[in-house]
Design an enzyme around this catalytic site. Structure first.
Site, PDB file in Angstrom:
ATOM      1  N   PRO A  44       0.794  -1.242   0.000  1.00 24.64           N
ATOM      2  CA  PRO A  44       0.000   0.000   0.000  1.00 24.64           C
ATOM      3  C   PRO A  44       0.822   1.285   0.000  1.00 24.64           C
ATOM      4  O   PRO A  44       0.268   2.352   0.159  1.00 24.64           O
ATOM      5  CB  PRO A  44      -0.795  -0.120   1.289  1.00 24.64           C
ATOM      6  N   GLY A  45       2.135   1.190  -0.121  1.00 28.07           N
ATOM      7  CA  GLY A  45       2.957   2.380  -0.233  1.00 28.07           C
ATOM      8  C   GLY A  45       3.865   2.665   0.936  1.00 28.07           C
ATOM      9  O   GLY A  45       4.549   3.697   0.937  1.00 28.07           O
ATOM     10  N   GLY A  46       3.915   1.808   1.928  1.00 27.63           N
ATOM     11  CA  GLY A  46       4.772   2.056   3.090  1.00 27.63           C
ATOM     12  C   GLY A  46       6.247   2.059   2.724  1.00 27.63           C
ATOM     13  O   GLY A  46       6.993   2.969   3.114  1.00 27.63           O
ATOM     14  N   LYS A  47       6.686   1.044   1.980  1.00 31.98           N
ATOM     15  CA  LYS A  47       8.105   0.977   1.592  1.00 31.98           C
ATOM     16  C   LYS A  47       8.445   2.056   0.578  1.00 31.98           C
ATOM     17  O   LYS A  47       9.550   2.606   0.600  1.00 31.98           O
ATOM     18  CB  LYS A  47       8.412  -0.411   1.031  1.00 31.98           C
ATOM     19  N   ASP A  90       9.634  -6.698  -2.881  1.00 26.23           N
ATOM     20  CA  ASP A  90       8.945  -7.361  -1.773  1.00 26.23           C
ATOM     21  C   ASP A  90       7.918  -8.291  -2.422  1.00 26.23           C
ATOM     22  O   ASP A  90       6.779  -7.903  -2.657  1.00 26.23           O
ATOM     23  CB  ASP A  90       8.281  -6.341  -0.856  1.00 26.23           C
ATOM     24  N   ASP A 121       2.557  -5.634 -14.973  1.00 31.54           N
ATOM     25  CA  ASP A 121       3.035  -6.895 -14.427  1.00 31.54           C
ATOM     26  C   ASP A 121       4.534  -6.749 -14.185  1.00 31.54           C
ATOM     27  O   ASP A 121       5.286  -6.323 -15.072  1.00 31.54           O
ATOM     28  CB  ASP A 121       2.750  -8.028 -15.413  1.00 31.54           C
ATOM     29  N   CYS A 146       7.407 -12.073   3.193  1.00 30.47           N
ATOM     30  CA  CYS A 146       6.865 -12.261   4.539  1.00 30.47           C
ATOM     31  C   CYS A 146       6.547 -13.737   4.749  1.00 30.47           C
ATOM     32  O   CYS A 146       5.522 -14.089   5.325  1.00 30.47           O
ATOM     33  CB  CYS A 146       5.621 -11.396   4.751  1.00 30.47           C
TER      34      CYS A 146
END
Length: 603
Positions: free
Chosen positions: A198-201, A265, A246, A322
């Site tokens: 969602p844009g954290g990194k 990620d 993609d 993760c």
């Protein structure tokens, strides 16, 4: 004294016999399945089994093997924690029995809420003071991070404070800090985040670059791009380009060797975030792990192709998941080492466990010890894997024939995939290799197991193949790609069904266009001989007197019908066409075709 020692020894034996744990019988196990589970009994029995396994020779029951205790332990773990058989086997293979129990217990507790300070707008000290005034109890996350804060409790919603709305901090898991810290982007560079939502990194990378350079935030899911764009605006990031492609196709879009660093990620099975998604306990299987592994390999190769090895400041790729599965972590990186000119370098992280170089009967490259693993029970973080790669050359590793190397996993995966769609994966994904099985087929004698003694440098040329090539040249074989004696022609690659359908449709369209062109050209061909007859008649008049006299004698004098033909009252007859063709030849006498031909001959 001897009698006293014997009595004490007998007393010790009686005490041990009374404390010795006894496994339930088969009838008791069946009765427990039918009745409601007694969780207190199950928990106590698990502890007893763990203590027996720690000192098995002394504590075990006579006539019982270690497999009996492990089978009962798995049943109790499935009842108490709710894991399926595949997940239990995977965790017990990764950890010792006591540590596996600690991990499962840690997965039942949610991880602490953590914040990341947005250094583009504020400092951690100022943010902590503002939140404390609003009734938030927090502390610095640790010495390893200069921007993290851990929240213990709060009187206000932590995701709806004025500071949050103003973009002073981001709600982000502490484990998500690790890939960005390992990437260490520098101001002015070009960086790609291949899976940005969602844009954290992405916002952390932009903050580390001080809003300079260029960040490409890519996300394949169009719906999740909304969260990326929203967080970028809220956090004040203005050096980021958001795209929807993609990840495998990014080298074609942005260009190979076009950026300095890439953060991947990768999408994974999520076995490290069970506390957030408890459905992972029962929904995952070996087939799911294999599917994730295949996608991760493609994405990692694409990430490596994006990076320029000649970058003055970069040339780095960070791969993270993760997941705690070896198949999705060390195995994927080991595959990249075999396919591209890269090496594993230290991540720069101060803590975390080393990556695996040996896992069961698999052997990975020794440099994988520089990768880092994080676990809930050991670090109070979500299960995470981080590995940093350095690109050494922009050239791809090729085989003797000049083509890209074919990986053993790919070959076997293709073979198993052709038999049916229900295949779970190649042989390395099947954990029964020790029993001599390989992808559902018996292992041939003398064949080496995949994954053992993995080469990383370029393979040496096969001497036998070189001798064949030299022999082919000596016999007159060409060097420009012609087939040589003793070599089999390369087998054409099978095309996807959609490509075959498109080609078939294109061929049908070409055939239809050709048929329409033939129909249009038909009347023109019928009218064409009239002009040809006039030209050929003139040419025939110039050929010589003998040809004219012969044509005139055979045809005779022109009649009224010939004059009507000459005036163009109707289309020329087929006989006239054949006669006109014969007139154009110098050595062949024309056949009598009627008065029309004679008339043209005289002309």
């Amino acid at each position: 004294a001897a009698a006293r020692e014997a009595a004490e020894a007998g007393l010790d034996t009686n005490i041990m016999e009374t404390e010795r744990f006894v496994l339930p019988s088969g009838q008791e196990v069946e009765a427990e399945k039918l009745a409601a589970p007694d969780l207190a009994l199950v928990q106590r029995r698990m502890k007893e089994i763990v203590s027996v396994l720690d000192n098995f020779k002394v504590m075990r029951e006579e006539g019982r093997s270690r497999a009996d205790y492990m089978a009962q332990l798995k049943r109790d773990l499935a009842t108490y924690y709710g894991y399926n058989e595949f997940m239990l086997d995977a965790l017990l293979n990764l950890f010792t029995v006591p540590e596996a129990l600690e991990l499962m217990e840690a997965n039942e507790v949610p991880r602490p809420i953590t914040l990341r300070t947005n250094t583009l707008k504020t400092r951690r000290r100022e943010l902590a003071a503002a939140l404390i005034q609003r009734g938030v109890n927090l502390d610095p996350i640790g010495k390893w991070s200069k921007v993290g804060l851990v929240v213990y409790d709060s009187k206000v919603p932590i995701g709806a404070t004025p500071e949050y709305m103003a973009g002073h901090y981001m709600l982000q898991g502490a484990s998500s800090f690790m890939p960005c810290m390992a990437l260490a982007p520098q101001p002015g560079e070009s960086v790609v985040d291949m899976a940005a939502a969602p844009g954290g990194k992405t916002t952390y990378v932009a903050a580390l670059m001080r809003n300079t350079g260029t960040v490409f935030a890519n996300e394949i899911n169009k719906d999740r791009l909304k969260s990326v764009v929203g967080n970028l605006h809220r956090m004040g990031v203005n050096n980021t380009v958001v795209c929807n492609y993609d990840g495998v196709e990014l080298p074609k879009v942005l260009g190979e060797r076009s950026v300095d660093r890439v953060l991947l990620d990768a999408p994974c099975s999520g076995t490290g975030v069970v506390s957030k998604d408890p459905s992972v306990k029962t929904s995952k299987s070996q087939a799911d792990i294999w599917k994730c592994c295949q996608l991760q390999k493609k994405l990692l190769l694409a990430a490596i192709d994006l990076v320029d090895a000649k970058s003055k400041t970069g040339g780095d790729i960070v791969y993270s998941t993760c997941s705690i599965m070896v198949e999705e972590n060390e195995n994927v990186v080991n595959y990249a080492l075999r396919k591209r000119n890269v090496k594993v370098v230290p991540t720069g992280l101060e803590f975390g466990r080393e990556g695996f170089t040996r896992y069961r009967d698999f052997r990975f490259h020794p440099s994988l010890k520089h990768s880092r693993r994080f676990y809930p029970h050991a670090h109070n973080l979500d299960g995470f894997f981080v590995c940093k790669l350095k690109k050494l050359s922009n050239d791809k590793k090729v085989g003797v024939d000049g083509k890209e190397e074919k990986d053993e996993d790919e070959e076997e995966g293709t073979a198993s995939g052709s038999e049916g769609e229900d295949q779970e994966g190649p042989a390395w994904a099947d954990m029964d290799r020790l029993d001599g099985k390989q992808g559902g087929k018996k292992k041939k004698k003398g064949s080496k197991p995949l994954g053992i003694a993995v080469p990383v440098s370029k393979p040496k040329a096969n001497p036998k193949l070189l001798q064949k090539l030299k022999a082919g040249k000596a016999k007159g074989g060409s060097e420009d790609g012609e087939d040589r004696e003793g070599e089999e022609a390369p087998k054409p690659k099978s095309e996807p069904a959609i490509v075959r359908a498109a080609k078939k449709e294109l061929q049908e369209q070409v055939q239809k266009k050709g048929a329409a062109a033939v129909k249009k050209a038909a009347p023109q061909q019928q009218q064409k001989p009239v002009g040809q007859e006039k030209q050929q008649g003139k040419a025939a008049g110039a050929d010589g007197a003998k040809t004219k006299e012969a044509a005139g004698k055979q045809a005779g004098a022109p009649g009224p019908k010939a004059q009507a033909d000459k005036a163009g009252a109707g289309r020329p007859a087929p006989a006239a066409q054949s006669g006109a063709k014969g007139v154009g030849k110098a050595k062949q006498a024309p056949k009598p075709s009627g008065p029309g031909t004679a008339n043209k001959g005289k002309k």
